[in-house]
Design a protein around this motif. Structure first.
Motif, PDB file in Angstrom:
ATOM      1  N   VAL A 285      -7.515 -54.364  54.614  1.00  0.00           N
ATOM      2  CA  VAL A 285      -8.285 -52.895  54.345  1.00  0.00           C
ATOM      3  C   VAL A 285      -8.100 -52.948  52.842  1.00  0.00           C
ATOM      4  N   GLY A 286      -7.705 -53.586  52.220  1.00  0.00           N
ATOM      5  CA  GLY A 286      -7.763 -53.485  50.490  1.00  0.00           C
ATOM      6  C   GLY A 286      -6.750 -53.129  49.983  1.00  0.00           C
ATOM      7  N   LEU A 287      -5.685 -52.917  50.909  1.00  0.00           N
ATOM      8  CA  LEU A 287      -4.627 -52.785  50.109  1.00  0.00           C
ATOM      9  C   LEU A 287      -2.774 -53.263  50.029  1.00  0.00           C
ATOM     10  N   GLN A 288      -2.161 -52.903  48.520  1.00  0.00           N
ATOM     11  CA  GLN A 288      -1.077 -53.477  48.431  1.00  0.00           C
ATOM     12  C   GLN A 288      -0.151 -52.882  49.189  1.00  0.00           C
ATOM     13  N   VAL A 289       1.115 -53.443  48.988  1.00  0.00           N
ATOM     14  CA  VAL A 289       2.430 -52.923  49.557  1.00  0.00           C
ATOM     15  C   VAL A 289       2.900 -53.052  48.950  1.00  0.00           C
ATOM     16  N   VAL A 290       3.619 -51.507  49.050  1.00  0.00           N
ATOM     17  CA  VAL A 290       4.049 -50.877  48.292  1.00  0.00           C
ATOM     18  C   VAL A 290       6.269 -51.068  48.737  1.00  0.00           C
ATOM     19  N   PRO A 291       7.237 -52.058  47.111  1.00  0.00           N
ATOM     20  CA  PRO A 291       8.104 -51.811  47.745  1.00  0.00           C
ATOM     21  C   PRO A 291       8.851 -51.056  47.988  1.00  0.00           C
ATOM     22  N   GLU A 292       9.611 -50.670  49.110  1.00  0.00           N
ATOM     23  CA  GLU A 292      11.268 -49.639  48.876  1.00  0.00           C
ATOM     24  C   GLU A 292      11.958 -49.914  49.361  1.00  0.00           C
ATOM     25  N   ARG A 293      12.779 -49.789  48.384  1.00  0.00           N
ATOM     26  CA  ARG A 293      14.633 -49.869  48.315  1.00  0.00           C
ATOM     27  C   ARG A 293      15.099 -49.358  49.497  1.00  0.00           C
ATOM     28  N   ALA A 294      14.773 -48.180  49.960  1.00  0.00           N
ATOM     29  CA  ALA A 294      15.064 -46.578  50.746  1.00  0.00           C
ATOM     30  C   ALA A 294      15.080 -46.956  52.065  1.00  0.00           C
ATOM     31  N   LEU A 295      14.298 -48.073  51.685  1.00  0.00           N
ATOM     32  CA  LEU A 295      13.838 -48.022  53.339  1.00  0.00           C
ATOM     33  C   LEU A 295      14.364 -49.384  54.588  1.00  0.00           C
ATOM     34  N   THR A 296      15.204 -49.680  53.901  1.00  0.00           N
ATOM     35  CA  THR A 296      16.789 -50.499  53.752  1.00  0.00           C
ATOM     36  C   THR A 296      17.913 -50.489  54.651  1.00  0.00           C
ATOM     37  N   GLU A 297      18.771 -51.243  55.408  1.00  0.00           N
ATOM     38  CA  GLU A 297      19.570 -51.380  56.167  1.00  0.00           C
ATOM     39  C   GLU A 297      20.469 -50.627  55.519  1.00  0.00           C
ATOM     40  N   GLU A 298      20.485 -51.683  54.194  1.00  0.00           N
ATOM     41  CA  GLU A 298      21.541 -51.494  53.245  1.00  0.00           C
ATOM     42  C   GLU A 298      21.930 -49.774  52.870  1.00  0.00           C
ATOM     43  N   THR A 299      20.659 -49.473  52.124  1.00  0.00           N
ATOM     44  CA  THR A 299      20.970 -48.300  51.710  1.00  0.00           C
ATOM     45  C   THR A 299      20.837 -46.948  52.832  1.00  0.00           C
ATOM     46  N   TYR A 300      20.370 -47.365  53.652  1.00  0.00           N
ATOM     47  CA  TYR A 300      20.519 -45.954  54.759  1.00  0.00           C
ATOM     48  C   TYR A 300      22.026 -45.858  55.447  1.00  0.00           C
ATOM     49  N   ALA A 301      22.763 -47.356  55.194  1.00  0.00           N
ATOM     50  CA  ALA A 301      24.506 -47.371  55.957  1.00  0.00           C
ATOM     51  C   ALA A 301      24.863 -46.465  54.266  1.00  0.00           C
TER      52      ALA A 301
END
Length: 304
Positions: free
Chosen positions: A206-222
């Motif tokens: 669909v012509g989109l760029q994936v935006v990386p998000e550190r906040a979505l990682t398990e390490e951040t959640y823990a």
């Protein structure tokens, strides 16, 4: 489902002239049966129901659509001891026009009340009642768990760079029509190779760029769950259209449980297997629906 069950999917296709108008829904006439019904059809081999619903709406009505909340299913008997199981979604028109075809020779746009009087079957009336009674989300978001990525214990290298395995690659490809069916318009991913690879095929399509998000990682959640909670709510609140977010197995279940408790929603489940999808519906930023879809490619997987 058994070998005697015929799988099908369909939708309550709707549109409004203005945001304040009552929705009008589509009812189709099938000359083969001389009946009026909601658009629906059989699930093709290798297809999953939401993809079927979008395809059948297009084939029977000529309209493109984006799926919203699940309207559940109906099951009824067929000849020779078989049964038919039909899954339904609310589906908003995004374009197209009706053209008569071999399956459908007429289509009408009517109010939900008129639709209930028009359709030929009680099963369709039940689905229309579910559509009317709500809830009625005004915005949506999609939450995806990454696809299969082999064994963490066996991977020699930085776990953040662990890629999808062969089954995971197939799951990621199978997610392309699913995420398109739900109308994704932007994509955010945990900073993990396997997460980015899960949504990359759809993003490319669909012509989109994936935006990386550190906040979505398990390490951040823990370390601090509130960081993840705030960021996810912010993505939902500030992203136009339907944001797609890909995260991990130790984030999504507790996040969903917290979100549902905060907004007063009862979940039917919270566990999320690899490549599974949550379609989330909101009214004024409040979570009002949470529909879960299993992996689009059945696979025996281990949690990691």
């Amino acid at each position: 489902m058994t070998d005697t069950t015929v799988r099908a999917a369909g939708a309550v296709l709707w549109q409004r002239e203005t945001p304040d108008d009552e929705p009008r829904v589509a009812v189709v006439h099938r000359p083969r049966y001389d009946d009026w019904s909601l658009p629906k059809g059989k699930v093709d081999p290798g297809e999953i129901p939401p993809v079927t619903a979008v395809r059948e709406v297009a084939e029977e009505t000529g309209y493109d659509c984006v799926l919203g909340r699940s309207l559940g299913s109906t099951t009824y008997p067929l000849p020779r001891g078989r049964t038919k199981h039909v899954d339904y979604w609310s589906a908003r028109v995004t374009g197209g026009e009706f053209v008569a075809n071999d399956e459908v020779d007429r289509m009408v746009w009517v109010s939900p009340a008129q639709a209930r009087d028009t359709v030929s079957y009680d099963a369709d009336r039940e689905i229309l009642a579910r559509f009317v009674h709500g809830p009625h989300p005004t915005s949506h978001a999609v939450l995806v768990r990454h696809a299969r990525a082999g064994s963490k214990a066996r991977y020699r290298g930085d776990d953040a760079e662990r890629p999808l395995d062969s089954v995971g690659v197939q799951q990621a490809e199978a997610l392309v029509p699913v995420l398109s069916a739900f109308g994704g318009t932007a994509v955010f991913s945990a900073e993990r190779t396997r997460c980015v690879q899960t949504v990359a095929p759809w993003a490319r399509s669909v012509g989109l760029q994936v935006v990386p998000e550190r906040a979505l990682t398990e390490e951040t959640y823990a370390r601090d769950p509130d960081v993840v909670r705030r960021r996810v709510r912010d993505i939902v609140a500030t992203t136009p259209g339907v944001p797609v977010m890909c995260s991990q197995g130790k984030v999504i279940p507790p996040l969903m449980e917290w979100w549902a408790e905060q907004d007063g929603l009862t979940l039917t489940r919270s566990r999320s297997r690899k490549a599974s999808v949550w379609l989330l519906g909101f009214v004024g930023g409040v979570l009002v629906t949470a529909d879960h879809l299993e992996s689009p490619l059945p696979a025996s997987v281990r949690d990691d």
